[in-house]
Motif scaffolding. Structure first.
Motif, short mmCIF file in Angstrom:
data_model
loop_
_atom_site.label_atom_id
_atom_site.label_comp_id
_atom_site.label_asym_id
_atom_site.label_seq_id
_atom_site.Cartn_x
_atom_site.Cartn_y
_atom_site.Cartn_z
N GLY A 48 0.80 -1.23 0.00
CA GLY A 48 0.00 0.00 0.00
C GLY A 48 0.83 1.27 0.00
O GLY A 48 0.39 2.31 -0.49
N GLN A 49 2.06 1.20 0.53
CA GLN A 49 2.90 2.39 0.57
C GLN A 49 3.28 2.85 -0.83
O GLN A 49 3.15 4.02 -1.18
CB GLN A 49 4.17 2.11 1.40
CG GLN A 49 3.88 2.00 2.88
CD GLN A 49 3.46 3.31 3.50
OE1 GLN A 49 4.12 4.32 3.34
NE2 GLN A 49 2.33 3.31 4.17
N GLU A 78 1.78 1.96 -3.54
CA GLU A 78 0.55 2.26 -4.28
C GLU A 78 0.04 3.65 -3.95
O GLU A 78 -0.37 4.40 -4.84
CB GLU A 78 -0.54 1.25 -3.92
CG GLU A 78 -0.39 -0.04 -4.68
CD GLU A 78 -1.50 -1.02 -4.36
OE1 GLU A 78 -2.39 -0.70 -3.53
OE2 GLU A 78 -1.47 -2.11 -4.93
N ALA A 79 0.04 4.00 -2.67
CA ALA A 79 -0.44 5.31 -2.28
C ALA A 79 0.42 6.38 -2.92
O ALA A 79 -0.07 7.40 -3.41
CB ALA A 79 -0.44 5.45 -0.76
N SER A 80 1.72 6.16 -2.93
CA SER A 80 2.64 7.12 -3.51
C SER A 80 2.37 7.27 -5.01
O SER A 80 2.31 8.40 -5.52
CB SER A 80 4.07 6.64 -3.25
OG SER A 80 4.98 7.62 -3.65
N ALA A 81 2.17 6.14 -5.68
CA ALA A 81 1.86 6.19 -7.11
C ALA A 81 0.54 6.90 -7.36
O ALA A 81 0.42 7.73 -8.25
CB ALA A 81 1.82 4.78 -7.68
N ALA A 82 -0.46 6.58 -6.53
CA ALA A 82 -1.79 7.17 -6.72
C ALA A 82 -1.75 8.69 -6.51
O ALA A 82 -2.49 9.42 -7.15
CB ALA A 82 -2.79 6.53 -5.76
N LEU A 83 -0.88 9.14 -5.63
CA LEU A 83 -0.76 10.59 -5.42
C LEU A 83 -0.13 11.26 -6.64
O LEU A 83 -0.24 12.46 -6.82
CB LEU A 83 0.10 10.88 -4.19
CG LEU A 83 -0.57 10.63 -2.84
CD1 LEU A 83 0.46 10.61 -1.72
CD2 LEU A 83 -1.64 11.68 -2.55
#
Lengths: 213, 261
Positions: free
Chosen positions: A110-111, A113-118
């Motif tokens: 998730g780390q 992924e969250a970074s990519a999603a941002l």
């Protein structure tokens, strides 16, 4: 006794020098190797995996012999200190790459992924989001490795680097009737005196980082 | 929390989402089978369905956390077609338009709450640290978490962390927000805090796609309900109508299973 202490201590700077230089090479060299182990390109991954396993699969003392006696180009030959530093440095790179990789592997997906999603790019994600967290989880292993490297640096004495073990051996040989095992006890004591504070500092740092997590 | 989350009128440039003939496989498993769906700008779409129905995968295709195998996705004026190579520039442009909130919050544990919200702004919008942190404080204040700004996320409750995650995404002025089961990891009474913020966001006119099991939220807040099963949309339409009168047997069974919990 006093002479033995003095002679062994004269080897301490060399022990520290070999350890610190090899560790520094390992800390830096481990980064590209770790990135290679995590590469999206299969060929790069396999090549780095092969290199790491090869380096770790051969005893350090054999590597040092190979580097020291094996590399002769014309009149050029590595001096014993360079052979020890580079040999142990390359070995450290392989071990630390594996430790770094382990640190990244424990991070929840998730780390990233969250970074990519941002919308953060791959480099920023690795350097600012993932690496600081991976480093924290790997810190105890890195400290453990440093301690074992400090002790393993003594194999440099086998190719003539004048560290503590080298000096202890020399002293014992030169005073066969009186020295006994005293110089080695002294060397053991000095290794302990250096190791224990490092271990304590690492444990403290680890608990502190865990608290802020 | 009376102040609307988004007041700066110029920041609310909302976009719609158009998904057409989207398909996605994991190995031999067809998880999305020819999905087409239109989300109007400023509307709230709730995606419901049994687990494994593909709703999270569909959501994750919108910002390309998953790469679709067929079909296309349009966000605002940007279209991504499956099979074509997406340039890094286009990928970042898409993700800049789309904010996402995860079930497991995914805040960065090594940053303080304030840095979690400010850091992406600095990197993505090129704001100065002062500007980004000032904006972060305003947003945190609006969700009632101003006093948490200098703590680490680990010290916050789940509900607080999820509100911070929403604020972190909002700080980048997204034009669409995706929510992937935002309250599923939370106790019901804590989930309410998060749903309240989401409701405000919907009232402010944000385009939202929400994967959820919160039927009350789906009925009261969403404009459009999409029911998925086995990688397909089996039914869609007015939320209250579908819930009162499901047209499909699968929908009826799913709804009664969820509502009986």
């Amino acid at each position: 006794m006093g002479d033995a202490l003095l002679i062994v201590l004269l080897g301490l700077p060399m022990t520290l020098l070999v350890t610190v230089l090899a560790f520094t090479i390992g800390l830096i060299g481990g980064i590209p190797l770790m990135l290679g182990l995590r590469s999206r390109t299969r060929a790069v991954r396999l090549a780095c995996r092969f290199a790491v396993d090869l380096i770790r699969g051969v005893p350090p003392i054999v590597w040092l012999f190979l580097l020291y006696f094996g590399i002769t180009i014309g009149a050029f030959r590595l001096d014993s200190l360079s052979a020890a530093v580079w040999g142990l440095g390359i070995i450290s790179s392989a071990y630390l790459a594996e430790i770094y990789r382990g640190g990244f592997a424990t991070l929840p997906s998730g780390q990233a992924e969250a970074s990519a999603a941002l919308g953060l790019g791959r480099t920023v994600t690795i350097t600012r989001v993932l690496a600081p967290q991976a480093l924290r989880t790997s810190l105890p292993s890195i400290a453990t490795y440093l301690l074992s490297l400090l002790k393993d640096s003594s194999i440099a004495s086998t190719i003539g680097v004048a560290d503590m073990v080298f000096n202890a051996t020399m002293f014992a040989r030169q005073n066969p009737t009186t020295a006994g095992i005293v110089p080695f006890f002294i060397a053991a004591a000095v290794y302990l005196v250096i190791s224990i504070p490092v271990a304590i500092t690492a444990r403290r740092l680890d608990t502190r980082l865990r608290r802020t997590h | 929390m009376n102040v609307p989350l988004i007041t700066e009128a110029n920041e609310l440039a909302i976009a719609g989402v158009d998904i057409s003939n989207l398909s996605k496989r994991f190995g031999d498993n067809l998880v999305l089978d020819d999905i087409s769906m239109r989300v109007k700008p400023g509307s709230v779409t709730a995606l419901i369905g049994p687990s494994g129905s593909g709703k999270s995968t569909l959501l994750r295709c919108v910002n390309l956390l998953e790469t679709p195998d067929g079909g296309s996705i349009t966000v605002g004026s940007q279209t991504i077609r499956a099979g074509e190579r997406v340039k890094d520039k286009d990928l970042l442009a898409l993700r800049r338009q789309v904010g996402m909130v995860f079930q497991s919050f995914n805040l960065f544990p090594h940053f303080t709450v304030l840095r979690n919200v400010a850091f992406p702004q600095e990197r993505i919008l090129g704001r100065s640290r002062e500007e980004a942190e000032a904006r972060a404080r305003v947003l945190l204040e609006r969700v009632g978490l101003a006093e948490k700004a200098d703590q680490h996320p680990g010290k916050c409750s789940g509900g607080q962390q999820q509100r911070i995650a929403i604020v972190r995404a909002l700080a980048l002025n997204p034009r669409v927000m995706l929510f992937d089961e935002p309250t599923s990891a939370l106790d019901p009474e804590v989930g309410v805090e998060v749903l309240t913020v989401m409701r405000e966001l919907a009232d402010a006119g944000m385009t939202m796609i929400v994967v959820t099991h919160e039927m009350q939220f789906a009925r009261d807040v969403s404009d459009h309900l999409v029911v998925m099963a086995d990688g397909r949309i089996i039914e869609e339409g007015d939320p209250a109508e579908i819930m009162a009168n499901p047209g499909e047997d699968r929908t009826r069974r799913f709804l009664s299973a969820v509502l009986e919990r």
